[in-house]
Design an enzyme around this catalytic site. Structure first.
Site, PDB file in Angstrom:
ATOM      1  N   GLY A 127      -4.018   3.405   0.192  1.00  0.00           N
ATOM      2  CA  GLY A 127      -4.629   2.272  -0.479  1.00  0.00           C
ATOM      3  C   GLY A 127      -4.972   1.200   0.523  1.00  0.00           C
ATOM      4  O   GLY A 127      -4.736   1.343   1.730  1.00  0.00           O
ATOM      5  N   MET A 160      -4.688  -2.802   2.040  1.00  0.00           N
ATOM      6  CA  MET A 160      -3.591  -3.741   2.188  1.00  0.00           C
ATOM      7  C   MET A 160      -3.332  -4.415   0.841  1.00  0.00           C
ATOM      8  O   MET A 160      -4.218  -4.465  -0.015  1.00  0.00           O
ATOM      9  CB  MET A 160      -3.951  -4.806   3.233  1.00  0.00           C
ATOM     10  CG  MET A 160      -4.151  -4.251   4.632  1.00  0.00           C
ATOM     11  SD  MET A 160      -4.657  -5.523   5.807  1.00  0.00           S
ATOM     12  CE  MET A 160      -6.252  -6.011   5.133  1.00  0.00           C
ATOM     13  N   ASP A 161      -2.122  -4.913   0.665  1.00  0.00           N
ATOM     14  CA  ASP A 161      -1.738  -5.653  -0.547  1.00  0.00           C
ATOM     15  C   ASP A 161      -1.618  -4.786  -1.798  1.00  0.00           C
ATOM     16  O   ASP A 161      -1.545  -5.337  -2.906  1.00  0.00           O
ATOM     17  CB  ASP A 161      -2.727  -6.790  -0.840  1.00  0.00           C
ATOM     18  CG  ASP A 161      -2.529  -7.981   0.075  1.00  0.00           C
ATOM     19  OD1 ASP A 161      -1.465  -8.050   0.724  1.00  0.00           O
ATOM     20  OD2 ASP A 161      -3.419  -8.830   0.143  1.00  0.00           O
ATOM     21  N   CYS A 162      -1.610  -3.457  -1.662  1.00  0.00           N
ATOM     22  CA  CYS A 162      -1.516  -2.624  -2.869  1.00  0.00           C
ATOM     23  C   CYS A 162      -0.102  -2.097  -3.092  1.00  0.00           C
ATOM     24  O   CYS A 162       0.122  -1.324  -4.014  1.00  0.00           O
ATOM     25  CB  CYS A 162      -2.513  -1.463  -2.808  1.00  0.00           C
ATOM     26  SG  CYS A 162      -2.060  -0.162  -1.649  1.00  0.00           S
ATOM     27  N   GLY A 163       0.850  -2.512  -2.251  1.00  0.00           N
ATOM     28  CA  GLY A 163       2.247  -2.164  -2.503  1.00  0.00           C
ATOM     29  C   GLY A 163       2.751  -0.899  -1.849  1.00  0.00           C
ATOM     30  O   GLY A 163       3.756  -0.337  -2.298  1.00  0.00           O
ATOM     31  N   ASP A 197       6.066   4.963   7.091  1.00  0.00           N
ATOM     32  CA  ASP A 197       5.185   3.860   6.723  1.00  0.00           C
ATOM     33  C   ASP A 197       4.219   3.577   7.868  1.00  0.00           C
ATOM     34  O   ASP A 197       4.486   3.934   9.016  1.00  0.00           O
ATOM     35  CB  ASP A 197       5.999   2.605   6.401  1.00  0.00           C
ATOM     36  CG  ASP A 197       5.199   1.587   5.598  1.00  0.00           C
ATOM     37  OD1 ASP A 197       4.287   2.004   4.856  1.00  0.00           O
ATOM     38  OD2 ASP A 197       5.474   0.383   5.709  1.00  0.00           O
ATOM     39  N   GLU A 198       3.103   2.933   7.547  1.00  0.00           N
ATOM     40  CA  GLU A 198       2.032   2.670   8.525  1.00  0.00           C
ATOM     41  C   GLU A 198       1.590   3.977   9.175  1.00  0.00           C
ATOM     42  O   GLU A 198       1.322   4.044  10.383  1.00  0.00           O
ATOM     43  CB  GLU A 198       2.489   1.661   9.590  1.00  0.00           C
ATOM     44  CG  GLU A 198       3.051   0.365   9.044  1.00  0.00           C
ATOM     45  CD  GLU A 198       2.016  -0.497   8.326  1.00  0.00           C
ATOM     46  OE1 GLU A 198       0.835  -0.117   8.288  1.00  0.00           O
ATOM     47  OE2 GLU A 198       2.406  -1.548   7.791  1.00  0.00           O
ATOM     48  N   ALA A 199       1.481   5.003   8.359  1.00  0.00           N
ATOM     49  CA  ALA A 199       1.181   6.340   8.878  1.00  0.00           C
ATOM     50  C   ALA A 199      -0.204   6.435   9.498  1.00  0.00           C
ATOM     51  O   ALA A 199      -0.473   7.339  10.290  1.00  0.00           O
ATOM     52  CB  ALA A 199       1.323   7.370   7.763  1.00  0.00           C
TER      53      ALA A 199
END
Length: 216
Positions: free
Chosen positions: A9, A11-14, A86-88
């Site tokens: 998604g 940014m800001d989508c959780g 995360d941050e894949a």
């Protein structure tokens, strides 16, 4: 069956919040994870969300063999029930292949979270490889919003509120950065195409796309 799942998604989508929620729910059931991250806003070796939640993680530096790390941990008696990344989008394509090998050879679930495209609307290599290899790709349902109120679908890089479309693909920043510092903003396609951020929208008197009105 274990799977490689990619949650994507803007940014800001959780994304990070969901990663932390999965870790919390499973740890409450006695399951233990390895959490990898790369270039998190909170610093090296951190997985954080914009809600203020944070946990320790393993920094997935470019020279880190993710598969080898998990195998070494398990061979020393460590318990690993699943893996979170995360941050894949920042991982190398070879590291994404290693995630697939963790699933196939070690029978562990891998949950990867990341942004699909960069500020130029180009696929991150890590995200592209995840799309190619993942057993499941899910777009998160928490919709980020553009400043105009429409659904945000694109990530924009800004400097002093001005959108930029050139530069290195990876420059760490955050939403709402200070003046002169690289920041990011989510926009709908229309305003990303027009390079109109929340800051520049306030100074725009008239859209350049308005058709001229002629008589006769």
């Amino acid at each position: 069956m274990p799977e490689l799942a990619f949650f994507s998604g803007t940014m800001d989508c959780g994304k990070s919040t969901l990663a932390l929620q999965i870790a919390h729910n499973r740890s409450a059931r006695g399951l233990q994870s390895v959490i990898f991250t790369r270039d998190d806003r909170a610093g090296e070796g951190k997985l954080s969300s914009r809600l203020g939640l944070v946990t320790q993680a393993v920094e997935a530096a470019p020279d880190l063999d993710l598969y080898g790390f998990v195998v070494d941990l398990m061979s020393r008696g460590g318990k690993v029930d699943y893996v979170i990344v995360d941050e894949a989008q920042f991982l190398l394509t070879g590291q994404i292949d290693q995630l697939a090998r963790i699933v196939d050879d070690l029978n562990l679930d891998v949950f990867a979270f990341g942004i699909t495209t960069d500020f130029r609307t180009k696929l991150f290599p890590g995200s592209q490889r995840l799309i190619e290899l993942a057993d499941r790709v899910e777009t998160l349902q928490v919709e980020a919003m553009c400043w105009c109120g429409a659904r945000a679908t694109h990530n924009a890089r800004t400097v002093d509120g001005e959108m930029v479309v050139e530069g290195e693909q990876v420059v760490v920043g955050d939403v709402g950065g200070a003046a002169g510092v690289v920041g990011y903003e989510v926009l709908c396609r229309r305003h990303h195409r027009k390079r109109m951020t929340s800051a520049t929208s306030r100074s725009a008197a008239l859209s350049p796309d308005v058709l001229p009105v002629t008589s006769g």
